[in-house]
Scaffold this active site. Structure first.
Site, PDB file in Angstrom:
ATOM      1  N   GLN A  34      18.737 -44.537 -23.388  1.00  0.00           N
ATOM      2  CA  GLN A  34      19.529 -44.065 -22.060  1.00  0.00           C
ATOM      3  C   GLN A  34      20.743 -44.690 -22.430  1.00  0.00           C
ATOM      4  O   GLN A  34      21.553 -46.091 -22.263  1.00  0.00           O
ATOM      5  CB  GLN A  34      19.554 -45.405 -20.905  1.00  0.00           C
ATOM      6  N   TYR A  73      22.710 -54.505 -10.819  1.00  0.00           N
ATOM      7  CA  TYR A  73      23.286 -53.821 -10.076  1.00  0.00           C
ATOM      8  C   TYR A  73      23.138 -54.874  -8.613  1.00  0.00           C
ATOM      9  O   TYR A  73      22.430 -54.389  -7.874  1.00  0.00           O
ATOM     10  CB  TYR A  73      22.463 -52.105  -9.936  1.00  0.00           C
ATOM     11  N   GLN A  82      25.767 -36.365  -0.735  1.00  0.00           N
ATOM     12  CA  GLN A  82      26.684 -36.637  -1.956  1.00  0.00           C
ATOM     13  C   GLN A  82      24.854 -35.708  -3.177  1.00  0.00           C
ATOM     14  O   GLN A  82      25.270 -35.149  -3.515  1.00  0.00           O
ATOM     15  CB  GLN A  82      27.192 -37.904  -2.450  1.00  0.00           C
ATOM     16  N   ASP A 102      16.188 -44.843 -11.304  1.00  0.00           N
ATOM     17  CA  ASP A 102      16.793 -45.920 -12.564  1.00  0.00           C
ATOM     18  C   ASP A 102      17.929 -46.499 -11.798  1.00  0.00           C
ATOM     19  O   ASP A 102      18.650 -46.064 -10.711  1.00  0.00           O
ATOM     20  CB  ASP A 102      17.577 -44.643 -13.618  1.00  0.00           C
TER      21      ASP A 102
END
Length: 309
Positions: free
Chosen positions: A166, A51, A278, A46
């Site tokens: 979302q 962004y 991560q 996503d």
């Protein structure tokens, strides 16, 4: 679409230097994180046009070109920017936006195209009609919304079905529980919640010192839940989650994600990752689930530690 229970969230891959950034980010680390997520079983990514002002989509496109995996690709529209990088909300440029997203992502079709924010409110019907047209034309396979209220979803449903919502959802932000999640469950609207670890607060790795050291352009420096008195309470929740996590040899963040997945309305959760390491830390959330007893245990702790007013 059959989604893995967590998806890769590419917000941070946009890098620094824009209004809602997570601070500087190395592109090679972002691509490695995406590849690792796909290797471990994540089957959807996503992102959003805004962004990094297009940069995140470009990074996702590059990552897809250098892997044999074929994940679903989700992106969002209706936050546009000018040559100075100033961002505005508009639902009247979606047709132009989808072409630019297709180019940056280097795909022929977007699997799920979402309206990022329902702003301006008076443009929702116009924007959703264009979204429905794009689906009919085959530019996108499914259309969804993000951050919509029940009333706004009801307006959109009069025009075309909504594949998914979302919303933000975590044990720190439970605003969608009373009305929005039940509405989605009732109407067969999938839910892919973002910020299940509340932007890092519930990972178990955040400290007051780390908050103080966040880059100046990291949006979290200005976020309410990263300020006192909320910060102390939120870090207490993360410490408590570690006690449950330790029983299963997972991280507090994995428990936080599983808590959101426990809600029957939630289809899957969006989980960001800035490095392969991560990603490996949260990957157990693909399969880890809370027992009813553990869910109740967390609920009792949250009730005993309400958010400061």
């Amino acid at each position: 679409m059959r989604l893995s229970s967590i998806g890769f969230g590419a917000w941070a891959a946009g890098g620094g230097g824009w209004a809602f950034s997570w601070g500087p980010q190395d592109d090679a680390d972002s691509i490695a994180a995406i590849h690792r997520a796909l290797d471990l079983g994540v089957n959807w990514i996503d992102t959003a046009a805004v962004y990094g002002l297009g940069h995140s989509e470009e990074i996702v496109g590059r990552a897809l070109k250098s892997t044999s995996h074929k994940p679903y690709v989700f992106t969002k529209c209706a936050m546009v920017w000018d040559s100075k990088g100033d961002i505005t909300n508009s639902l009247r440029q979606i047709r132009r936006e989808v072409e630019e997203s297709l180019r940056r992502l280097q795909v022929e079709t977007i699997d799920l195209y979402q309206i990022h924010w329902p702003k301006p409110d008076e443009e929702i019907e116009e924007g959703w009609s264009v979204m429905a047209d794009l689906k009919r034309e085959g530019k996108v396979r499914w259309i969804g919304v993000s951050n919509f209220s029940v009333a706004q979803m009801e307006r959109a449903l009069k025009i075309a079905p909504i594949a998914s919502l979302q919303p933000p959802y975590s044990m720190i932000n439970r605003n969608v529980e009373p009305e929005i999640l039940p509405f989605c469950l009732q109407h067969g609207i999938g839910v892919i919640n973002y910020s299940p670890m509340h932007s890092g607060l519930l990972t178990g790795a955040m400290t007051k010192e780390r908050v103080q050291a966040l880059p100046a352009d990291d949006f979290r420096r200005r976020a309410k839940n990263y300020q006192e008195p909320q910060l102390t309470r939120n870090l207490q929740i993360a410490e408590f989650l570690k006690t449950i996590a330790a029983r299963h040899n997972v991280s507090a963040g994995v428990v936080a994600i599983a808590w959101t997945l426990h809600n029957p309305a939630v289809t899957a959760a969006i989980v960001g990752g800035r490095s392969a390491k991560q990603v490996e830390g949260v990957a157990p959330a693909l399969h880890f689930r809370l027992t009813e007893a553990e869910y109740a245990e967390i609920g009792a702790f949250l009730d005993a530690h309400p958010a400061p007013i």
